[in-house]
Design a protein around this motif. Structure first.
Motif, PDB file in Angstrom:
ATOM      1  N   ALA A   1       5.660   5.003  -6.462  1.00 23.19           N
ATOM      2  CA  ALA A   1       5.931   4.467  -5.128  1.00 23.19           C
ATOM      3  C   ALA A   1       4.679   4.539  -4.259  1.00 23.19           C
ATOM      4  O   ALA A   1       4.393   3.617  -3.488  1.00 23.19           O
ATOM      5  CB  ALA A   1       7.081   5.227  -4.471  1.00 23.19           C
ATOM      6  N   GLU A   2       3.919   5.599  -4.393  1.00 21.15           N
ATOM      7  CA  GLU A   2       2.669   5.723  -3.644  1.00 21.15           C
ATOM      8  C   GLU A   2       1.658   4.679  -4.101  1.00 21.15           C
ATOM      9  O   GLU A   2       0.927   4.115  -3.285  1.00 21.15           O
ATOM     10  CB  GLU A   2       2.084   7.128  -3.804  1.00 21.15           C
ATOM     11  CG  GLU A   2       0.774   7.343  -3.104  1.00 21.15           C
ATOM     12  CD  GLU A   2       0.884   7.290  -1.594  1.00 21.15           C
ATOM     13  OE1 GLU A   2      -0.126   6.964  -0.949  1.00 21.15           O
ATOM     14  OE2 GLU A   2       1.962   7.567  -1.052  1.00 21.15           O
ATOM     15  N   ALA A   3       1.633   4.400  -5.398  1.00 23.75           N
ATOM     16  CA  ALA A   3       0.702   3.395  -5.918  1.00 23.75           C
ATOM     17  C   ALA A   3       1.085   1.993  -5.446  1.00 23.75           C
ATOM     18  O   ALA A   3       0.221   1.160  -5.192  1.00 23.75           O
ATOM     19  CB  ALA A   3       0.667   3.447  -7.444  1.00 23.75           C
ATOM     20  N   MET A   4       2.390   1.736  -5.323  1.00 29.38           N
ATOM     21  CA  MET A   4       2.856   0.408  -4.902  1.00 29.38           C
ATOM     22  C   MET A   4       2.680   0.202  -3.398  1.00 29.38           C
ATOM     23  O   MET A   4       2.385  -0.907  -2.960  1.00 29.38           O
ATOM     24  CB  MET A   4       4.328   0.235  -5.249  1.00 29.38           C
ATOM     25  CG  MET A   4       4.588   0.332  -6.721  1.00 29.38           C
ATOM     26  SD  MET A   4       4.341  -1.219  -7.471  1.00 29.38           S
ATOM     27  CE  MET A   4       5.865  -1.395  -8.329  1.00 29.38           C
ATOM     28  N   ALA A   5       2.911   1.233  -2.616  1.00 26.38           N
ATOM     29  CA  ALA A   5       2.803   1.138  -1.155  1.00 26.38           C
ATOM     30  C   ALA A   5       2.003   2.334  -0.660  1.00 26.38           C
ATOM     31  O   ALA A   5       2.568   3.322  -0.198  1.00 26.38           O
ATOM     32  CB  ALA A   5       4.189   1.110  -0.521  1.00 26.38           C
ATOM     33  N   PRO A   6       0.672   2.271  -0.755  1.00 32.69           N
ATOM     34  CA  PRO A   6      -0.135   3.437  -0.389  1.00 32.69           C
ATOM     35  C   PRO A   6      -0.013   3.793   1.090  1.00 32.69           C
ATOM     36  O   PRO A   6       0.088   2.927   1.928  1.00 32.69           O
ATOM     37  CB  PRO A   6      -1.561   3.016  -0.737  1.00 32.69           C
ATOM     38  CG  PRO A   6      -1.526   1.539  -0.808  1.00 32.69           C
ATOM     39  CD  PRO A   6      -0.123   1.148  -1.171  1.00 32.69           C
ATOM     40  N   GLY A   7       0.014   5.055   1.340  1.00 35.33           N
ATOM     41  CA  GLY A   7       0.109   5.546   2.697  1.00 35.33           C
ATOM     42  C   GLY A   7      -0.008   7.060   2.714  1.00 35.33           C
ATOM     43  O   GLY A   7       0.139   7.689   3.745  1.00 35.33           O
ATOM     44  N   ALA A   8      -0.229   7.652   1.553  1.00 25.17           N
ATOM     45  CA  ALA A   8      -0.447   9.091   1.390  1.00 25.17           C
ATOM     46  C   ALA A   8       0.755   9.922   1.785  1.00 25.17           C
ATOM     47  O   ALA A   8       0.619  11.069   2.165  1.00 25.17           O
ATOM     48  CB  ALA A   8      -1.694   9.550   2.134  1.00 25.17           C
TER      49      ALA A   8
END
Length: 146
Positions: free
Chosen positions: A20-27
């Motif tokens: 999910a982080e890779a698809m929508a990065p935001g840390a």
């Protein structure tokens, strides 16, 4: 080392959060993924940990990992060399321009390039050079230059 449904579940949760982080990065999901991975390691190393304790550990580790991010990583972003780049009115502060229309009752107008800006300031006649000292929305606060 024992692989059971709980161990596999925490591994899958961690991988899904990383994805999910890779698809929508935001840390943000990254740090929850670290918490899930830590619970995975705990369940893998210590078999028989109750499910409620696993969930509690995930919640606590999530809060801790997010605080680590906010404390050590969030404030270390590089500063821009042009902080007013997308704030056009703020970028005009400090410029000296002539009044296009006199300031009467506190309101006047200046022309900067091809744009007209409303200004507020002391009573001044047209043509007088003014310094832009601040911006308030789409209005500029000016004072006599000189």
């Amino acid at each position: 080392m024992q692989w059971n449904w709980q161990t596999v579940t925490w591994a899958v949760v961690a991988l899904l959060l990383f994805a999910a982080e890779a698809m929508a990065p935001g840390a943000f999901m990254l740090w929850l993924g670290f918490a899930a991975a830590a619970v995975f390691v705990i369940v893998l190393a210590i078999p028989g940990v109750p499910v409620l304790a696993q969930v509690a550990a995930f919640v606590v580790l999530s809060f801790v990992s997010i605080q680590v991010y906010r404390t050590w990583f969030r404030g270390r972003e590089p500063r821009s060399d042009q902080p007013a780049l997308n704030r056009r009115a703020d970028a005009l502060v400090g410029r000296v321009v002539p009044l296009e229309r006199a300031i009467v009752n506190g309101h006047g107008r200046v022309q900067i390039a091809d744009a007209y800006w409303d200004v507020t300031g002391p009573e001044l006649p047209a043509g007088v050079a003014v310094r832009i000292v601040a911006s308030r929305g789409m209005s500029l606060l000016v004072e006599p230059a000189g």
